[in-house]
Motif scaffolding. Sequence first.
Motif, PDB file in Angstrom:
ATOM      1  N   LEU A  15       0.830  -1.202   0.000  1.00 12.64           N
ATOM      2  CA  LEU A  15       0.000   0.000   0.000  1.00 12.64           C
ATOM      3  C   LEU A  15       0.865   1.254   0.000  1.00 12.64           C
ATOM      4  CD1 LEU A  15      -2.932   1.011   0.158  1.00 12.64           C
ATOM      5  CD2 LEU A  15      -2.681   1.010   2.630  1.00 12.64           C
ATOM      6  N   CYS A  16       1.945   1.228   0.783  1.00  8.53           N
ATOM      7  CA  CYS A  16       2.888   2.360   0.805  1.00  8.53           C
ATOM      8  C   CYS A  16       3.516   2.564  -0.572  1.00  8.53           C
ATOM      9  CB  CYS A  16       3.988   2.115   1.831  1.00  8.53           C
ATOM     10  SG  CYS A  16       3.432   2.062   3.527  1.00  8.53           S
ATOM     11  N   ALA A  17       3.840   1.469  -1.239  1.00 10.63           N
ATOM     12  CA  ALA A  17       4.453   1.563  -2.566  1.00 10.63           C
ATOM     13  C   ALA A  17       3.479   2.154  -3.577  1.00 10.63           C
ATOM     14  CB  ALA A  17       4.935   0.186  -3.020  1.00 10.63           C
ATOM     15  N   LYS A  18       2.213   1.737  -3.499  1.00  8.98           N
ATOM     16  CA  LYS A  18       1.210   2.281  -4.417  1.00  8.98           C
ATOM     17  C   LYS A  18       0.986   3.765  -4.180  1.00  8.98           C
ATOM     18  CE  LYS A  18      -1.285  -1.864  -5.537  1.00  8.98           C
ATOM     19  NZ  LYS A  18      -2.565  -2.561  -5.553  1.00  8.98           N
ATOM     20  N   ALA A  19       1.132   4.188  -2.930  1.00  2.85           N
ATOM     21  CA  ALA A  19       0.981   5.608  -2.591  1.00  2.85           C
ATOM     22  C   ALA A  19       2.248   6.399  -2.890  1.00  2.85           C
ATOM     23  CB  ALA A  19       0.611   5.753  -1.122  1.00  2.85           C
ATOM     24  N   ARG A  20       3.284   5.714  -3.352  1.00  2.00           N
ATOM     25  CA  ARG A  20       4.576   6.319  -3.684  1.00  2.00           C
ATOM     26  C   ARG A  20       5.211   6.985  -2.460  1.00  2.00           C
ATOM     27  NH1 ARG A  20       5.490   6.496  -9.238  1.00  2.00           N
ATOM     28  NH2 ARG A  20       6.967   8.176  -8.938  1.00  2.00           N
ATOM     29  N   ARG A  21       5.088   6.332  -1.323  1.00  2.00           N
ATOM     30  CA  ARG A  21       5.667   6.809  -0.063  1.00  2.00           C
ATOM     31  C   ARG A  21       6.673   5.809   0.481  1.00  2.00           C
ATOM     32  NH1 ARG A  21       4.446  11.303  -1.487  1.00  2.00           N
ATOM     33  NH2 ARG A  21       2.458  12.247  -0.963  1.00  2.00           N
ATOM     34  N   LEU A  22       7.403   5.163  -0.427  1.00  2.00           N
ATOM     35  CA  LEU A  22       8.337   4.117  -0.053  1.00  2.00           C
ATOM     36  C   LEU A  22       9.649   4.338  -0.802  1.00  2.00           C
ATOM     37  CD1 LEU A  22       7.876   1.572   1.744  1.00  2.00           C
ATOM     38  CD2 LEU A  22       7.640   0.287  -0.357  1.00  2.00           C
ATOM     39  N   VAL A  23      10.758   4.201  -0.086  1.00  2.00           N
ATOM     40  CA  VAL A  23      12.090   4.259  -0.687  1.00  2.00           C
ATOM     41  C   VAL A  23      12.660   2.848  -0.619  1.00  2.00           C
ATOM     42  CG1 VAL A  23      14.393   5.264  -0.517  1.00  2.00           C
ATOM     43  CG2 VAL A  23      12.398   6.640   0.058  1.00  2.00           C
ATOM     44  N   CYS A  24      13.104   2.323  -1.752  1.00  2.00           N
ATOM     45  CA  CYS A  24      13.595   0.941  -1.814  1.00  2.00           C
ATOM     46  C   CYS A  24      15.094   0.906  -2.076  1.00  2.00           C
ATOM     47  CB  CYS A  24      12.889   0.169  -2.923  1.00  2.00           C
ATOM     48  SG  CYS A  24      11.135  -0.003  -2.666  1.00  2.00           S
ATOM     49  N   GLY A  25      15.777   0.024  -1.361  1.00  2.00           N
ATOM     50  CA  GLY A  25      17.208  -0.187  -1.591  1.00  2.00           C
ATOM     51  C   GLY A  25      18.075   0.575  -0.605  1.00  2.00           C
ATOM     52  N   LEU A  79       8.506  -8.584  -4.138  1.00  2.00           N
ATOM     53  CA  LEU A  79       7.211  -8.962  -4.698  1.00  2.00           C
ATOM     54  C   LEU A  79       6.095  -8.124  -4.088  1.00  2.00           C
ATOM     55  CD1 LEU A  79       5.844 -11.028  -6.597  1.00  2.00           C
ATOM     56  CD2 LEU A  79       5.555 -12.493  -4.605  1.00  2.00           C
ATOM     57  N   ALA A  80       6.181  -7.862  -2.791  1.00  2.00           N
ATOM     58  CA  ALA A  80       5.144  -7.098  -2.091  1.00  2.00           C
ATOM     59  C   ALA A  80       5.098  -5.641  -2.543  1.00  2.00           C
ATOM     60  CB  ALA A  80       5.363  -7.161  -0.587  1.00  2.00           C
ATOM     61  N   VAL A  81       6.262  -5.061  -2.861  1.00  2.00           N
ATOM     62  CA  VAL A  81       6.294  -3.640  -3.224  1.00  2.00           C
ATOM     63  C   VAL A  81       6.351  -3.420  -4.731  1.00  2.00           C
ATOM     64  CG1 VAL A  81       7.298  -2.952  -1.021  1.00  2.00           C
ATOM     65  CG2 VAL A  81       8.799  -3.413  -2.952  1.00  2.00           C
ATOM     66  N   GLU A  95       3.955   9.649   7.473  1.00  2.00           N
ATOM     67  CA  GLU A  95       3.712   9.390   8.890  1.00  2.00           C
ATOM     68  C   GLU A  95       2.506   8.486   9.127  1.00  2.00           C
ATOM     69  OE1 GLU A  95       3.453  11.883  13.084  1.00  2.00           O
ATOM     70  OE2 GLU A  95       3.354  12.961  11.179  1.00  2.00           O
ATOM     71  N   ASN A  96       1.413   8.726   8.408  1.00  2.00           N
ATOM     72  CA  ASN A  96       0.210   7.920   8.608  1.00  2.00           C
ATOM     73  C   ASN A  96       0.400   6.487   8.128  1.00  2.00           C
ATOM     74  OD1 ASN A  96      -1.301  10.016   9.766  1.00  2.00           O
ATOM     75  ND2 ASN A  96      -1.747  10.844   7.731  1.00  2.00           N
ATOM     76  N   LEU A  97       1.039   6.306   6.996  1.00  2.00           N
ATOM     77  CA  LEU A  97       1.315   4.959   6.509  1.00  2.00           C
ATOM     78  C   LEU A  97       2.311   4.250   7.426  1.00  2.00           C
ATOM     79  CD1 LEU A  97       1.431   5.608   2.670  1.00  2.00           C
ATOM     80  CD2 LEU A  97      -0.312   4.348   3.942  1.00  2.00           C
ATOM     81  N   CYS A  98       3.209   5.007   8.014  1.00  2.00           N
ATOM     82  CA  CYS A  98       4.151   4.433   8.970  1.00  2.00           C
ATOM     83  C   CYS A  98       3.401   3.880  10.177  1.00  2.00           C
ATOM     84  CB  CYS A  98       5.165   5.485   9.399  1.00  2.00           C
ATOM     85  SG  CYS A  98       6.349   4.879  10.592  1.00  2.00           S
ATOM     86  N   ARG A  99       2.389   4.605  10.650  1.00  2.00           N
ATOM     87  CA  ARG A  99       1.578   4.115  11.767  1.00  2.00           C
ATOM     88  C   ARG A  99       0.852   2.825  11.406  1.00  2.00           C
ATOM     89  NH1 ARG A  99      -1.673   8.828  12.746  1.00  2.00           N
ATOM     90  NH2 ARG A  99      -0.007  10.318  12.598  1.00  2.00           N
ATOM     91  N   LEU A 100       0.368   2.750  10.163  1.00  2.00           N
ATOM     92  CA  LEU A 100      -0.295   1.535   9.704  1.00  2.00           C
ATOM     93  C   LEU A 100       0.662   0.338   9.753  1.00  2.00           C
ATOM     94  CD1 LEU A 100      -2.637   0.029   8.181  1.00  2.00           C
ATOM     95  CD2 LEU A 100      -1.468   0.724   6.084  1.00  2.00           C
TER      96      LEU A 100
END
Length: 109
Positions: A15-25, A79-81, A95-100
């Motif tokens: 969900l975080c990845a779809k919201a583009r609120r994720l940094v990978c690597g 696979l998840a992201v 912040e909100n997605l982090c709480r989730l």
Amino acid sequence: MEMMNVEKTLSALGLCAKARRLVCGTPMICEALRSKNKPYLVISASDNSENTDKKLTDKCAFYRVPCVRIQASGERMALAVGKQSRVAAVAITDENLCRLVENTLKETL
């Protein structure tokens, strides 16, 4: 960590990845930690090398960002992201997605 809770955490990361609120690597996470808008949480895979784990935990400790290791391989996290190849770690920048994600992690306690 139970398998069911790992799946909930991976689903929340998707969900975080779809919201583009994720940094990978690892390199991108280290760069994000140095930036003005730091991530709120870093999650690393269980099959990382000692060098990668040390680098992530040291950077997170220095910049005062929590770092959590989950019982999921880098391939499963990728696979998840929605990534093609292995992901050593991800960082959540909202912040909100982090709480989730934190709530899914707390269910294991």
